[in-house]
Motif scaffolding. Structure first.
Motif, PDB file in Angstrom:
ATOM      1  N   ILE A 108       0.792  -1.179  -0.011  1.00  0.00           N
ATOM      2  CA  ILE A 108       0.003  -0.083   0.010  1.00  0.00           C
ATOM      3  C   ILE A 108       0.904   1.385   0.082  1.00  0.00           C
ATOM      4  N   CYS A 109       1.685   1.085   0.912  1.00  0.00           N
ATOM      5  CA  CYS A 109       2.987   2.489   0.812  1.00  0.00           C
ATOM      6  C   CYS A 109       3.560   2.649  -0.458  1.00  0.00           C
ATOM      7  N   CYS A 110       3.786   1.447  -1.272  1.00  0.00           N
ATOM      8  CA  CYS A 110       4.491   1.795  -2.512  1.00  0.00           C
ATOM      9  C   CYS A 110       3.298   2.274  -3.480  1.00  0.00           C
ATOM     10  N   ALA A 111       2.108   1.687  -3.564  1.00  0.00           N
ATOM     11  CA  ALA A 111       1.179   2.044  -4.411  1.00  0.00           C
ATOM     12  C   ALA A 111       0.781   3.545  -4.046  1.00  0.00           C
ATOM     13  N   LEU A 112       0.305   3.958  -3.023  1.00  0.00           N
ATOM     14  CA  LEU A 112      -0.094   5.093  -2.492  1.00  0.00           C
ATOM     15  C   LEU A 112       1.140   6.057  -2.851  1.00  0.00           C
ATOM     16  N   GLY A 113       2.202   5.848  -2.486  1.00  0.00           N
ATOM     17  CA  GLY A 113       3.343   6.875  -2.698  1.00  0.00           C
ATOM     18  C   GLY A 113       3.863   6.950  -4.231  1.00  0.00           C
ATOM     19  N   LEU A 114       3.557   6.051  -5.037  1.00  0.00           N
ATOM     20  CA  LEU A 114       3.760   6.315  -6.542  1.00  0.00           C
ATOM     21  C   LEU A 114       2.496   7.067  -6.954  1.00  0.00           C
ATOM     22  N   PHE A 115       1.353   6.780  -6.621  1.00  0.00           N
ATOM     23  CA  PHE A 115       0.144   7.577  -6.941  1.00  0.00           C
ATOM     24  C   PHE A 115       0.670   9.123  -6.780  1.00  0.00           C
ATOM     25  N   LEU A 116       0.963   9.203  -5.329  1.00  0.00           N
ATOM     26  CA  LEU A 116       1.171  10.516  -5.142  1.00  0.00           C
ATOM     27  C   LEU A 116       1.973  11.353  -5.928  1.00  0.00           C
ATOM     28  N   ALA A 117       3.083  10.563  -6.032  1.00  0.00           N
ATOM     29  CA  ALA A 117       4.341  11.246  -6.848  1.00  0.00           C
ATOM     30  C   ALA A 117       3.861  11.634  -8.217  1.00  0.00           C
ATOM     31  N   ILE A 118       3.068  10.763  -8.845  1.00  0.00           N
ATOM     32  CA  ILE A 118       2.744  11.125 -10.205  1.00  0.00           C
ATOM     33  C   ILE A 118       1.843  12.237 -10.198  1.00  0.00           C
ATOM     34  N   LEU A 119       0.891  12.388  -9.292  1.00  0.00           N
ATOM     35  CA  LEU A 119      -0.125  13.732  -8.975  1.00  0.00           C
ATOM     36  C   LEU A 119       0.811  14.602  -8.909  1.00  0.00           C
ATOM     37  N   LEU A 120       1.788  14.850  -8.085  1.00  0.00           N
ATOM     38  CA  LEU A 120       2.544  15.954  -7.992  1.00  0.00           C
ATOM     39  C   LEU A 120       3.611  16.223  -9.049  1.00  0.00           C
ATOM     40  N   ASP A 121       4.031  15.390  -9.798  1.00  0.00           N
ATOM     41  CA  ASP A 121       4.788  15.572 -10.938  1.00  0.00           C
ATOM     42  C   ASP A 121       4.262  16.124 -11.992  1.00  0.00           C
TER      43      ASP A 121
ATOM     44  N   GLY B 236       4.007   9.215   2.721  1.00  0.00           N
ATOM     45  CA  GLY B 236       4.358  10.542   2.296  1.00  0.00           C
ATOM     46  C   GLY B 236       6.019  10.520   1.999  1.00  0.00           C
ATOM     47  N   PHE B 237       6.888   9.800   2.664  1.00  0.00           N
ATOM     48  CA  PHE B 237       8.117   9.481   2.757  1.00  0.00           C
ATOM     49  C   PHE B 237       8.382   8.813   1.419  1.00  0.00           C
ATOM     50  N   VAL B 238       7.785   7.642   0.955  1.00  0.00           N
ATOM     51  CA  VAL B 238       7.874   6.928   0.002  1.00  0.00           C
ATOM     52  C   VAL B 238       7.524   7.824  -1.355  1.00  0.00           C
ATOM     53  N   MET B 239       6.343   8.696  -1.213  1.00  0.00           N
ATOM     54  CA  MET B 239       6.083   9.643  -2.140  1.00  0.00           C
ATOM     55  C   MET B 239       7.472  10.557  -2.694  1.00  0.00           C
ATOM     56  N   ALA B 240       7.970  10.976  -1.469  1.00  0.00           N
ATOM     57  CA  ALA B 240       9.233  11.797  -1.972  1.00  0.00           C
ATOM     58  C   ALA B 240      10.258  11.122  -2.717  1.00  0.00           C
ATOM     59  N   MET B 241      10.438   9.704  -2.243  1.00  0.00           N
ATOM     60  CA  MET B 241      11.436   9.079  -2.847  1.00  0.00           C
ATOM     61  C   MET B 241      11.023   8.658  -4.626  1.00  0.00           C
ATOM     62  N   PHE B 242       9.579   8.573  -4.706  1.00  0.00           N
ATOM     63  CA  PHE B 242       9.236   8.370  -6.167  1.00  0.00           C
ATOM     64  C   PHE B 242       9.361   9.490  -7.000  1.00  0.00           C
TER      65      PHE B 242
ATOM     66  N   PRO C 233      14.953   1.015  -9.207  1.00  0.00           N
ATOM     67  CA  PRO C 233      15.828   1.196  -8.155  1.00  0.00           C
ATOM     68  C   PRO C 233      15.049   1.931  -6.979  1.00  0.00           C
ATOM     69  N   VAL C 234      14.064   2.731  -7.318  1.00  0.00           N
ATOM     70  CA  VAL C 234      13.340   3.398  -6.146  1.00  0.00           C
ATOM     71  C   VAL C 234      12.471   2.464  -5.379  1.00  0.00           C
ATOM     72  N   PHE C 235      11.697   1.476  -6.331  1.00  0.00           N
ATOM     73  CA  PHE C 235      11.111   0.550  -5.603  1.00  0.00           C
ATOM     74  C   PHE C 235      11.950  -0.274  -4.843  1.00  0.00           C
ATOM     75  N   LEU C 236      13.166  -0.779  -5.224  1.00  0.00           N
ATOM     76  CA  LEU C 236      14.001  -1.537  -4.427  1.00  0.00           C
ATOM     77  C   LEU C 236      14.413  -0.886  -3.164  1.00  0.00           C
ATOM     78  N   SER C 237      14.506   0.481  -3.286  1.00  0.00           N
ATOM     79  CA  SER C 237      15.170   1.315  -2.037  1.00  0.00           C
ATOM     80  C   SER C 237      13.801   1.336  -1.080  1.00  0.00           C
ATOM     81  N   ALA C 238      12.612   1.625  -1.780  1.00  0.00           N
ATOM     82  CA  ALA C 238      11.456   1.423  -0.855  1.00  0.00           C
ATOM     83  C   ALA C 238      11.137   0.227  -0.034  1.00  0.00           C
ATOM     84  N   PHE C 239      11.350  -0.828  -0.665  1.00  0.00           N
ATOM     85  CA  PHE C 239      11.236  -2.127  -0.351  1.00  0.00           C
ATOM     86  C   PHE C 239      11.973  -2.173   0.768  1.00  0.00           C
ATOM     87  N   ILE C 240      13.404  -1.859   0.665  1.00  0.00           N
ATOM     88  CA  ILE C 240      14.384  -2.055   1.826  1.00  0.00           C
ATOM     89  C   ILE C 240      14.081  -1.415   2.986  1.00  0.00           C
ATOM     90  N   VAL C 241      13.616  -0.191   2.700  1.00  0.00           N
ATOM     91  CA  VAL C 241      13.191   0.774   3.867  1.00  0.00           C
ATOM     92  C   VAL C 241      11.934   0.498   4.870  1.00  0.00           C
TER      93      VAL C 241
END
Length: 300
Positions: free
Chosen positions: A88-101, A176-182, A218-226
């Motif tokens: 959920i964090c990865c999906a929501l973070g990616l969605f918010l990042a695309i929105l802000l982009d 939100g932190f994951v969003m910043a990474m994406f 690479p961002v997905f992998l970093s997010a998964f690790i964290v």
């Protein structure tokens, strides 16, 4: 004639001063981090109960750990919590990042709002969500006072659903932190590639599915690790939100480790669970660090 210090001597001291300044911190890290890791590993093979006992008994504490019903429940809860938390964090973070982009006007105001929860401690997050989800004074009570008397949301006190309240609170704090990474990953994609795809008539969804998202590996992998690291060591969020209950419905390995070490007087078993958690985290992080170092060497 006046004597002057040799340049070589002065240069040697300039090289040694940083080492001397860092030496106390390095020694403390060796003692209080790696030293206590070794001590915990030793205790996990001992007869220790309420107090340390240095008589070794082999793998018996680990056998007792894996035969414990509470440990099995903790692992099952970790699988549910960790899986949903990461996805959920990865999906929501990616969605918010695309929105802000999309370069929307209020991006400067939205970014701090999304990132603000990460500035809070997990204790504060757990306490706030405990009040919000409490059936007697939170969301359920408010909706009933507004006229929806049949509204019910008792997940916090429902043993079958309580673990999902931990997921909700964790996702709220970390997405939100994951969003910043994406978002950083999206802003780092070569714009020329996107312009070429647009000229070829590629629709937006294909640009994301075939060009943009694959480049975010690479961002997905970093997010998964964290996120995996945070899920495995989650303690304060659970304690503040549910206290591990109702019963042991939200028991996680970190809460199991604390309770067996400090409240149930099973220090060897608690230490064994801590070593298992450490090995799990190491199994996730070490391959990642190895791949990063290998890529760095190949780049040079």
């Amino acid at each position: 004639m006046a004597s002057y210090p040799k340049k070589g001597s002065r240069g040697w001291w300039q090289q040694q001063i940083p080492k001397l300044v860092l030496a106390p911190s390095f020694a403390l890290i060796l003692l209080f981090v790696y030293g206590f890791i070794i001590w915990t590993a030793y205790i996990s093979f001992s007869k220790s109960r309420m107090l340390p006992n240095y008589d070794l008994i082999g793998l018996r504490p680990y056998e007792k750990l894996w035969n414990s019903l509470n440990w099995q429940v903790a692992l099952e809860n970790l699988a549910v919590f960790g899986g949903l938390y990461i996805i959920i964090c990865c999906a929501l973070g990616l969605f918010l990042a695309i929105l802000l982009d999309q370069r929307i006007r209020i991006e400067g105001g939205l970014r701090p709002i999304f990132l603000y929860p990460m500035a809070l401690s997990f204790i504060v997050t757990g306490t706030a969500w405990k009040w919000f989800l409490n059936p007697g004074l939170g969301l359920e009570k408010t909706m009933q006072n507004w006229g929806w008397e049949s509204f019910s949301f008792d997940w916090l006190v429902n043993p079958d659903m309580a673990i999902y309240t931990v997921v909700i609170a964790g996702v709220w704090q970390t997405s939100g932190f994951v969003m910043a990474m994406f978002l950083a990953g999206l802003r780092g994609i070569d714009s020329e590639i996107l312009k070429a795809a647009q000229l070829d008539g590629a629709p937006p969804y294909k640009m994301y599915t075939r060009i943009i998202i694959p480049q975010l590996r690479p961002v997905f992998l970093s997010a998964f690790i964290v996120l995996a690291h945070m899920a495995i060591k989650s303690y304060d969020l659970v304690i503040a939100l549910t206290g591990g209950g109702p019963g042991n419905a939200t028991e996680l390995p970190a809460t199991f480790m604390y309770s067996y070490t400090f409240t149930r007087n099973q220090m060897a078993v608690g230490s064994a669970s801590a070593i298992i958690m450490l090995m799990t985290i190491a199994a996730i992080i070490i391959p990642y660090l190895y791949s990063e170092l290998k890529e760095g060497k190949n780049a040079h």
